[in-house]
Design a protein around this motif. Structure first.
Motif, PDB file in Angstrom:
ATOM      1  N   CYS A 129       0.840  -1.191   0.000  1.00  0.00           N
ATOM      2  CA  CYS A 129       0.000   0.000   0.000  1.00  0.00           C
ATOM      3  C   CYS A 129       0.875   1.241   0.000  1.00  0.00           C
ATOM      4  N   THR A 130       0.273   2.368  -0.325  1.00  0.00           N
ATOM      5  CA  THR A 130       0.985   3.642  -0.331  1.00  0.00           C
ATOM      6  C   THR A 130       0.169   4.690   0.419  1.00  0.00           C
ATOM      7  N   ALA A 149       8.708  -0.180   5.402  1.00  0.00           N
ATOM      8  CA  ALA A 149       8.270   1.028   4.715  1.00  0.00           C
ATOM      9  C   ALA A 149       9.434   1.620   3.936  1.00  0.00           C
ATOM     10  N   LEU A 150       9.136   2.064   2.733  1.00  0.00           N
ATOM     11  CA  LEU A 150      10.082   2.814   1.920  1.00  0.00           C
ATOM     12  C   LEU A 150       9.649   4.273   1.967  1.00  0.00           C
ATOM     13  N   VAL A 151      10.456   5.105   2.614  1.00  0.00           N
ATOM     14  CA  VAL A 151      10.113   6.509   2.831  1.00  0.00           C
ATOM     15  C   VAL A 151      10.910   7.365   1.859  1.00  0.00           C
ATOM     16  N   VAL A 158       5.761   3.773   0.872  1.00  0.00           N
ATOM     17  CA  VAL A 158       5.284   2.471   0.390  1.00  0.00           C
ATOM     18  C   VAL A 158       5.465   1.474   1.523  1.00  0.00           C
ATOM     19  N   VAL A 159       4.366   0.846   1.936  1.00  0.00           N
ATOM     20  CA  VAL A 159       4.385  -0.122   3.040  1.00  0.00           C
ATOM     21  C   VAL A 159       4.134  -1.510   2.472  1.00  0.00           C
ATOM     22  N   THR A 160       4.949  -2.462   2.865  1.00  0.00           N
ATOM     23  CA  THR A 160       4.819  -3.832   2.378  1.00  0.00           C
ATOM     24  C   THR A 160       5.144  -4.805   3.502  1.00  0.00           C
ATOM     25  N   GLY A 161       4.787  -6.070   3.287  1.00  0.00           N
ATOM     26  CA  GLY A 161       5.121  -7.108   4.258  1.00  0.00           C
ATOM     27  C   GLY A 161       3.989  -7.526   5.161  1.00  0.00           C
ATOM     28  N   VAL A 162       2.872  -6.786   5.198  1.00  0.00           N
ATOM     29  CA  VAL A 162       1.750  -7.163   6.054  1.00  0.00           C
ATOM     30  C   VAL A 162       0.876  -8.183   5.326  1.00  0.00           C
ATOM     31  N   SER A 179       0.852   1.738   8.332  1.00  0.00           N
ATOM     32  CA  SER A 179       1.044   3.038   7.684  1.00  0.00           C
ATOM     33  C   SER A 179       0.886   4.172   8.673  1.00  0.00           C
ATOM     34  N   ARG A 180      -0.102   4.075   9.554  1.00  0.00           N
ATOM     35  CA  ARG A 180      -0.315   5.129  10.552  1.00  0.00           C
ATOM     36  C   ARG A 180       0.822   5.159  11.576  1.00  0.00           C
TER      37      ARG A 180
END
Length: 223
Positions: A55-56, A96-98, A105-109, A119-120
């Motif tokens: 997600c982003t 997260a890739l910031v 960009v959040v991944t792995g969940v 993300s929050r």
């Protein structure tokens, strides 16, 4: 005469009880049993398992990546190799890739709710560093799911019949790549019956894709 009178009174009593709706003394026990029709057991297909959600989110401000890297734990920043900060959370386990533009960009969940929560949490960590963070345009871009049909598949025959939707090069990759138009997802099909679904935006897309592809795969089942 007394015997006949008693018998007659007993018969009349039985008639009265029948007219009132009670069970008659002369009725057979099986007459009161209502036949039950057994419920049909629906054949359930394989249940997909979510393996990854990407997600982003946009934080709505410019970020100083060097400051974020030096003041946070579990983060990496090497601008020569990658233009963003790599941050990690343990709960929920995610990465997260910031980027300096404020996008993350959040991944792995493995669940949509965990994607929102992670993300929050990343946004809150950055906000505590003094950045005017917002939480805007959260979107799920990709969901990866797996399932097992538990029977082998004739991949070569499937590729011959559905060549316009699939590609199969066993020298490069062991699975057949099936590109579905509706929903727009990609299905990786292995010979042993294992399936990987990628490119979905929701669980509904994953289920719809499986509902479309499984009847096709059943017709190419190895006997």
């Amino acid at each position: 005469m007394e015997v006949e009178t008693a018998t007659s009174e007993k018969f009349q009593t039985s008639k009265v009880s029948n007219s009132s709706g009670n069970v008659s003394e002369t009725a057979a026990p099986q007459d009161s049993i209502v036949a039950q029709i057994p419920a049909q057991i629906a054949e359930s297909g394989p249940v997909p398992t979510i393996q990854n959600v990407v997600c982003t989110v946009n934080l709505g401000c410019h970020l100083d990546l060097l400051k974020i890297n030096t003041r946070t734990r579990n983060s990496e920043y090497n601008p020569r190799r990658f233009c963003g900060v790599v941050m990690r959370l343990l709960s929920p386990r995610s990465t997260a890739l910031v980027f300096g533009s404020g996008k993350i960009v959040v991944t792995g969940v493995r669940h949509e709710e965990h994607a929102v929560l992670a993300s929050r949490k990343f946004a809150r960590i950055i906000q505590k560093l003094g950045f005017p963070v917002k939480f805007e345009n959260f979107r799920i871009h990709n969901m990866v799911a797996t399932c097992d049909l538990r029977y082998p598949i004739r991949i070569e025959s499937l590729h011959q019949v559905h060549g316009q939707f699939s590609s199969y090069e066993p020298e490069l990759f062991p699975a057949l790549i099936y590109r579905m138009i509706r929903p727009r997802i990609v299905v990786l099909i292995f010979v042993n019956g294992k399936i990987v679904v990628t490119g979905a935006k929701s669980r509904a897309d994953i289920q719809e894709g499986l509902d479309n592809i499984i009847p096709i795969l059943k017709s190419f089942r190895k006997q």
